[in-house]
Write an enzyme that holds these catalytic residues in place. Structure first.
Site, mmCIF file in Angstrom:
data_model
loop_
_atom_site.group_PDB
_atom_site.id
_atom_site.type_symbol
_atom_site.label_atom_id
_atom_site.label_comp_id
_atom_site.label_asym_id
_atom_site.label_seq_id
_atom_site.Cartn_x
_atom_site.Cartn_y
_atom_site.Cartn_z
ATOM 1 C CG ASN A 102 103.134 -9.330 33.674
ATOM 2 O OD1 ASN A 102 103.947 -8.446 33.565
ATOM 3 N ND2 ASN A 102 103.454 -10.527 34.160
ATOM 4 C CB CYS B 96 120.249 -21.005 66.448
ATOM 5 S SG CYS B 96 119.354 -22.046 67.597
ATOM 6 C CG HIS C 195 108.017 -19.599 46.460
ATOM 7 N ND1 HIS C 195 108.133 -18.804 45.341
ATOM 8 C CD2 HIS C 195 107.749 -20.843 45.987
ATOM 9 C CE1 HIS C 195 107.961 -19.545 44.249
ATOM 10 N NE2 HIS C 195 107.718 -20.791 44.616
ATOM 11 C CB CYS D 229 118.893 -27.149 67.593
ATOM 12 S SG CYS D 229 118.404 -25.420 67.653
HETATM 13 N N1 APR Z 1 102.550 -4.542 37.684
HETATM 14 C C1 APR Z 1 102.302 -5.720 37.054
HETATM 15 N N2 APR Z 1 103.274 -6.599 36.691
HETATM 16 C C2 APR Z 1 104.546 -6.259 36.977
HETATM 17 C C3 APR Z 1 104.892 -5.047 37.640
HETATM 18 C C4 APR Z 1 103.819 -4.177 37.998
HETATM 19 N N3 APR Z 1 104.028 -2.999 38.612
HETATM 20 N N4 APR Z 1 106.231 -5.008 37.784
HETATM 21 C C5 APR Z 1 106.720 -6.147 37.254
HETATM 22 N N5 APR Z 1 105.713 -6.891 36.746
HETATM 23 C C6 APR Z 1 105.784 -8.217 36.126
HETATM 24 C C7 APR Z 1 107.002 -8.451 35.263
HETATM 25 O O1 APR Z 1 106.742 -8.025 33.931
HETATM 26 C C8 APR Z 1 107.157 -9.981 35.346
HETATM 27 O O2 APR Z 1 106.381 -10.639 34.347
HETATM 28 O O3 APR Z 1 105.856 -9.166 37.167
HETATM 29 C C9 APR Z 1 106.568 -10.316 36.722
HETATM 30 C C10 APR Z 1 107.614 -10.653 37.743
HETATM 31 O O4 APR Z 1 108.240 -11.854 37.331
HETATM 32 P P1 APR Z 1 109.466 -12.429 38.189
HETATM 33 O O5 APR Z 1 110.416 -11.342 38.501
HETATM 34 O O6 APR Z 1 109.952 -13.656 37.474
HETATM 35 O O7 APR Z 1 108.804 -12.847 39.590
HETATM 36 P P2 APR Z 1 107.948 -14.133 39.891
HETATM 37 O O8 APR Z 1 107.140 -14.553 38.725
HETATM 38 O O9 APR Z 1 107.217 -13.889 41.169
HETATM 39 O O10 APR Z 1 109.078 -15.247 40.180
HETATM 40 C C11 APR Z 1 108.637 -16.488 40.665
HETATM 41 O O11 APR Z 1 110.932 -17.077 41.044
HETATM 42 O O12 APR Z 1 112.985 -16.447 41.738
HETATM 43 C C12 APR Z 1 111.877 -17.151 42.111
HETATM 44 O O13 APR Z 1 111.138 -17.563 44.296
HETATM 45 C C13 APR Z 1 111.226 -16.553 43.329
HETATM 46 O O14 APR Z 1 108.878 -16.444 43.859
HETATM 47 C C14 APR Z 1 109.841 -16.149 42.858
HETATM 48 C C15 APR Z 1 109.638 -17.014 41.628
#
Ligand code: APR
Length: 252
Positions: A212, A147, A119, A130
Site C-alpha cells: 500500500n 431498457c 462488488h 423486468c
Molecule cells: N499503490 C498502492 N496502494 C495505493 C495506490 C498505489 N498506486 N494508490 C492508492 N493506494 C491505496 C490507498 O493508500 C488506500 O489505502 O489504496 C487504498 C485505496 O483505498 P480506498 O480508496 O478506500 O479503496 P478500497 O479499499 O478499494 O475501497 C473499498 O469501498 O467505496 C467502496 O465499493 C467501494 O470497492 C470499494 C470499497
C-alpha cells in the site's frame, strides 16, 4: 525495500495456497482514482448520495452522472504492472485466486483467470423492472441507459445496501481459511465484508503481505510484511524476485 521484497518472495515461493485481496489502489496507476485517498472519488461524490441502492432507486439519473464519469475513465483504462504481475504469479501456479473489490475488469485484462468479484463488474447492466441484461458497451453513449421496457438500467456493481454475491462470499471465506499467504494490495480495508478476509486468513495461519502507498489499520495489527509504495513497482519487483528463486531452484 529490497529485504522486504525478498522476504515476501520467499513466502510466496514456499506457499502452497496464496490469495490476493485487492482494492482500488491497485488500479490507480491505470488512471482510475481510488475512493478515499486525497482527491479520490468520494471527495467528489458523496457516497450517501451516489453509491447506495436507495439513491439509485430514488434518483437514477443523478447517480448516472457519477457512473458516467467513472465509465469514461474505466473504459479507457489498461491493466498496469500490478495487474499483469499478479496474472503472471497465477500462471506460474503461485497465486490461486484474486478476491477483488474493484469492478474495472483489469485483473482479467491483466491475465488473471481466477478472480472473485466482491462488488460485481461494471461491464454489464440490468433492468430492476423486468430483469433484462445488457452489455455496457451496447449502451455506451446512451445517458442514462434505458431498457427496452424504458426503465433506467443499473450497472451490475454492488451498491452500498446491496448484498455481496453469495458465491463470492462463500468461496472467498473458504479460500481465506485455507490460505498460507495473503497479499493485501491497494485497499484501505474499511469496507465489510471484504475487510474480514485478512483476519480469517491470519487466524488460519496465513502470512499477510500488505502492499500500500500508506499504512492502514491492518499494518500494525495483522500484517506480517508491509511494503510501502506503488503497487505496480512493488509487484513487478516481487515477481522478478520470485522468478529468480524459481530459476536458482531449477539449477539444482
Ligand atoms: N499503490 C498502492 N496502494 C495505493 C495506490 C498505489 N498506486 N494508490 C492508492 N493506494 C491505496 C490507498 O493508500 C488506500 O489505502 O489504496 C487504498 C485505496 O483505498 P480506498 O480508496 O478506500 O479503496 P478500497 O479499499 O478499494 O475501497 C473499498 O469501498 O467505496 C467502496 O465499493 C467501494 O470497492 C470499494 C470499497
Amino acid at each position: 525495500m529490497k529485504e522486504l521484497i525478498a522476504e515476501a518472495a520467499e513466502v510466496i515461493h514456499q506457499s502452497k495456497m496464496t490469495l490476493a485481496l485487492t482494492g482500488a489502489g491497485i488500479s490507480v496507476e491505470s488512471g482510475i482514482p481510488d475512493f478515499r485517498s486525497a482527491g479520490g472519488l468520494w471527495s467528489k461524490y458523496d457516497p450517501e448520495e451516489y453509491a447506495t441502492i436507495g439513491a439509485f432507486r430514488e434518483k437514477p439519473e443523478k447517480v448516472w452522472q457519477m457512473l458516467r464519469d467513472m465509465d469514461e475513465i474505466v473504459s479507457n483504462a489498461k491493466p498496469n504492472k500490478a495487474h499483469i504481475g499478479l496474472g503472471e504469479l497465477e500462471s506460474m501456479g503461485l497465486l490461486q485466486c484474486i478476491i477483488t473489490q474493484n469492478v474495472d475488469n483489469l485483473h482479467q485484462a491483466g491475465g488473471a483467470r481466477n478472480v472473485i468479484e466482491y462488488h460485481g463488474n461494471s461491464s454489464t447492466l440490468s433492468c430492476l423492472q423486468c430483469g433484462r441484461k445488457y452489455s455496457a458497451k451496447d449502451k455506451q453513449g446512451e445517458f442514462p441507459p434505458r431498457c427496452e421496457c424504458n426503465a433506467i438500467l443499473k450497472p451490475d456493481v454492488v451498491f452500498f445496501g446491496e448484498a455481496i454475491p453469495g458465491d463470492a462470499l462463500n468461496r472467498s471465506f473458504m479460500l481465506a481459511s485455507t490460505a498460507q499467504a495473503l497479499m493485501v494490495v491497494g485497499t484501505s480495508a474499511v469496507v465489510s465484508p471484504a475487510n474480514t478476509i485478512p483476519g480469517i486468513a491470519k487466524r488460519n495461519g496465513a502470512k499477510i503481505i500488505e502492499i500500500n502507498k500508506e499504512e492502514t489499520h491492518l499494518t500494525h495489527s495483522i500484517t506480517d510484511i508491509f511494503i510501502q509504495g506503488g503497487a505496480g513497482e512493488i509487484i513487478s519487483a516481487l515477481v522478478a524476485e520470485v522468478k529468480r528463486r524459481l530459476g536458482s531452484c531449477g539449477n539444482g
